[in-house]
Motif scaffolding. Sequence first.
Motif, mmCIF file in Angstrom:
data_model
loop_
_atom_site.group_PDB
_atom_site.id
_atom_site.type_symbol
_atom_site.label_atom_id
_atom_site.label_comp_id
_atom_site.label_asym_id
_atom_site.label_seq_id
_atom_site.Cartn_x
_atom_site.Cartn_y
_atom_site.Cartn_z
ATOM 1 N N GLN A 280 -38.001 -25.520 63.783
ATOM 2 C CA GLN A 280 -37.300 -26.706 63.311
ATOM 3 C C GLN A 280 -37.122 -27.714 64.438
ATOM 4 O O GLN A 280 -36.970 -27.339 65.606
ATOM 5 N N ILE A 281 -37.135 -29.000 64.052
ATOM 6 C CA ILE A 281 -36.997 -30.106 64.999
ATOM 7 C C ILE A 281 -35.809 -30.958 64.569
ATOM 8 O O ILE A 281 -35.614 -31.206 63.367
ATOM 9 N N TYR A 282 -35.024 -31.416 65.545
ATOM 10 C CA TYR A 282 -33.892 -32.289 65.237
ATOM 11 C C TYR A 282 -34.345 -33.745 65.215
ATOM 12 O O TYR A 282 -35.107 -34.193 66.081
ATOM 13 N N SER A 283 -33.864 -34.493 64.225
ATOM 14 C CA SER A 283 -34.177 -35.918 64.108
ATOM 15 C C SER A 283 -32.900 -36.735 64.225
ATOM 16 O O SER A 283 -31.942 -36.510 63.492
ATOM 17 N N ALA A 284 -32.896 -37.689 65.161
ATOM 18 C CA ALA A 284 -31.740 -38.579 65.288
ATOM 19 C C ALA A 284 -31.673 -39.555 64.123
ATOM 20 O O ALA A 284 -30.599 -40.058 63.792
ATOM 21 N N GLN A 285 -32.806 -39.813 63.460
ATOM 22 C CA GLN A 285 -32.822 -40.730 62.325
ATOM 23 C C GLN A 285 -32.057 -40.159 61.136
ATOM 24 O O GLN A 285 -31.293 -40.861 60.469
ATOM 25 N N THR A 286 -32.270 -38.879 60.863
ATOM 26 C CA THR A 286 -31.603 -38.247 59.725
ATOM 27 C C THR A 286 -30.383 -37.440 60.127
ATOM 28 O O THR A 286 -29.641 -36.978 59.261
ATOM 29 N N ASP A 287 -30.170 -37.260 61.447
ATOM 30 C CA ASP A 287 -29.073 -36.443 61.959
ATOM 31 C C ASP A 287 -29.114 -35.045 61.334
ATOM 32 O O ASP A 287 -28.096 -34.510 60.880
ATOM 33 N N ALA A 288 -30.311 -34.460 61.296
ATOM 34 C CA ALA A 288 -30.480 -33.151 60.668
ATOM 35 C C ALA A 288 -31.685 -32.451 61.281
ATOM 36 O O ALA A 288 -32.531 -33.060 61.938
ATOM 37 N N TRP A 289 -31.749 -31.123 61.057
ATOM 38 C CA TRP A 289 -32.880 -30.309 61.479
ATOM 39 C C TRP A 289 -33.878 -30.209 60.331
ATOM 40 O O TRP A 289 -33.492 -29.923 59.195
ATOM 41 N N SER A 290 -35.144 -30.425 60.629
ATOM 42 C CA SER A 290 -36.190 -30.364 59.608
ATOM 43 C C SER A 290 -37.291 -29.416 60.047
ATOM 44 O O SER A 290 -37.600 -29.301 61.241
ATOM 45 N N SER A 291 -37.902 -28.747 59.066
ATOM 46 C CA SER A 291 -39.003 -27.831 59.340
ATOM 47 C C SER A 291 -40.284 -28.617 59.606
ATOM 48 O O SER A 291 -40.403 -29.794 59.262
ATOM 49 N N VAL A 292 -41.264 -27.937 60.204
ATOM 50 C CA VAL A 292 -42.533 -28.563 60.562
ATOM 51 C C VAL A 292 -43.598 -28.128 59.561
ATOM 52 O O VAL A 292 -43.798 -26.929 59.336
ATOM 53 N N CYS A 293 -44.263 -29.088 58.974
ATOM 54 C CA CYS A 293 -45.300 -28.796 57.985
ATOM 55 C C CYS A 293 -46.494 -28.121 58.673
ATOM 56 O O CYS A 293 -46.921 -28.536 59.765
ATOM 57 N N SER A 294 -47.024 -27.094 58.026
ATOM 58 C CA SER A 294 -48.122 -26.337 58.631
ATOM 59 C C SER A 294 -49.469 -27.044 58.518
ATOM 60 O O SER A 294 -50.440 -26.633 59.162
ATOM 61 N N ARG A 295 -49.540 -28.092 57.717
ATOM 62 C CA ARG A 295 -50.803 -28.824 57.575
ATOM 63 C C ARG A 295 -51.177 -29.493 58.895
ATOM 64 O O ARG A 295 -50.425 -30.283 59.458
ATOM 65 N N GLY B 96 -34.582 -30.227 52.305
ATOM 66 C CA GLY B 96 -33.940 -31.390 51.708
ATOM 67 C C GLY B 96 -33.885 -32.587 52.627
ATOM 68 O O GLY B 96 -33.658 -33.717 52.178
ATOM 69 N N ASP B 97 -34.072 -32.369 53.929
ATOM 70 C CA ASP B 97 -34.032 -33.457 54.912
ATOM 71 C C ASP B 97 -35.425 -33.873 55.354
ATOM 72 O O ASP B 97 -35.585 -34.472 56.422
ATOM 73 N N GLY B 98 -36.447 -33.560 54.545
ATOM 74 C CA GLY B 98 -37.800 -33.968 54.892
ATOM 75 C C GLY B 98 -38.484 -32.973 55.810
ATOM 76 O O GLY B 98 -37.964 -31.895 56.116
ATOM 77 N N PHE B 99 -39.674 -33.369 56.276
ATOM 78 C CA PHE B 99 -40.489 -32.514 57.129
ATOM 79 C C PHE B 99 -40.991 -33.303 58.340
ATOM 80 O O PHE B 99 -41.004 -34.534 58.326
ATOM 81 N N PHE B 100 -41.395 -32.568 59.342
ATOM 82 C CA PHE B 100 -42.153 -33.158 60.440
ATOM 83 C C PHE B 100 -43.617 -32.788 60.244
ATOM 84 O O PHE B 100 -43.939 -31.638 59.927
ATOM 85 N N THR B 101 -44.494 -33.754 60.426
ATOM 86 C CA THR B 101 -45.929 -33.506 60.314
ATOM 87 C C THR B 101 -46.614 -33.864 61.622
ATOM 88 O O THR B 101 -46.119 -34.674 62.415
ATOM 89 N N VAL B 102 -47.778 -33.262 61.851
ATOM 90 C CA VAL B 102 -48.517 -33.472 63.091
ATOM 91 C C VAL B 102 -49.271 -34.790 63.030
ATOM 92 O O VAL B 102 -49.939 -35.095 62.039
#
Length: 453
Positions: free
Chosen positions: A136-151, A183-189
């Motif tokens: 998981q990565i923290y985002s200052a934009q959403t103030d939440a931790w989001s998982s990383v998409c495997s794609r 629920g707080d979105g994903f991080f993608t490469v």
Amino acid sequence: MSTNARLDSSSPFTREDAERKLPPLSRSEVKPQYVHHLDSEPPPPEISPSVAHRHKDVKQRCVKFTVAAVICLLLLLLVAGILLAYYLSSPCARGLQCGDGSCVWEGQWCDGARDCPAGQDEDHCVRLRGSSFLLQIYSAQTDAWSSVCSRGWTEPQGRASCRTLGFSRGTYFKSGRQTSDSGDGFFTVRPDFNPDAFILQQLELSDSCPDNNVVTLRCTDCGSAANSSGAPGAPGAQPAPLGSWPWQVSLQLSGSHRCGGALISPYWIVTAAHCVDRVSGPGDWAVYAGIVDPSGPLFNPAHSVSRVVAHEGFDRLTRRNDIALMRLSKALDSTATGSGNIRPVCLPDVGLNFSAPQSGWITRFVRSTIGDSASQQLMAAQVSLIDAAECNSSYDGRMSQDMLCAREATEAGTSAIGDHVWGERCTEQKKPGVYGNVAYFLDWIYKQMKVKK
């Protein structure tokens, strides 16, 4: 008597001549004359009483207005001074504090660029969660931790993420995937990934991820034992077979066992602060791994230590923050040694809850006597966690959040193994053992692994 027609015989003029009118003077012959008149000062105009009263009222109003304006100005200056003093004394009123007195904007936190002098703004932006090691990565934009998409995720991204956590460049085991909602979105490469760049600069927020497949990350091959038959079947402490606890190490001074430790990465060992806080330096230590009995040091090499880091908040009296790290001079793992008897233990990831009556294991080198000499034997015992309130009743309220309390399940009902964090031997009837809660220090451990390389 006759009248003399001439006034004087000597005068050529007659009376008639004298009486004759003279011609008028020319303009050039007329000289202007200035006559100064002194007039008396005119009397002052009379002022009626009503006009004087009005003038007095206007003057008083002007004075009052001026005083009020001055007071308001002084109040504004006072408020401005207070706000300025607060702003100067609290430099992070407009952002987040770096830890050295400086601060950065909140939007600069976890943006992939090191804005704090020591990079504190990027220290705790990557984490592993749960027993599946969910990245998981923290985002200052959403103030939440989001998982990383495997794609698009590959091994270089996994290695870069492990380095961000604090592991050495060559430390990486594998990446995996699992299905998870976010629920707080994903991080993608990003498509232009650079394996040598900071991982946060290679990811971007996204609202979706195909099939919700996200990344799991294992930086070390941790937690697995070469000899799974090490768990004792009978109650109480039992000798540990070789390979049953491959992360257990013996920390020795001058050829004698001082305390135990656990290997958490090829370079790092976690131990107790009270074991190391009064030792002069890392050069005094020798580390032995893959040993369980007195003959172990005879057939295994001693590993040198390059750095010892005790928790800065350690209190010898209360034993709070009783944790320390050792960094080895050379990497120590199963790959480097070619032995399955040496392997790191898994750190407790975020989201793992430890509560009563959950069971676990404790290991400890116990002094044993062979002939005329005393030596160390690795022992293992199963324990059950107990509630902090119950533990505090046994120790006069000295328990804190950084401690765990456990009782060994023995036939006699006593704790015959393990040390309290206060350094007392567990010998009293039904008195539980108190140990450091490594999960409480997870952020501290990763921070030291980053800055103490």
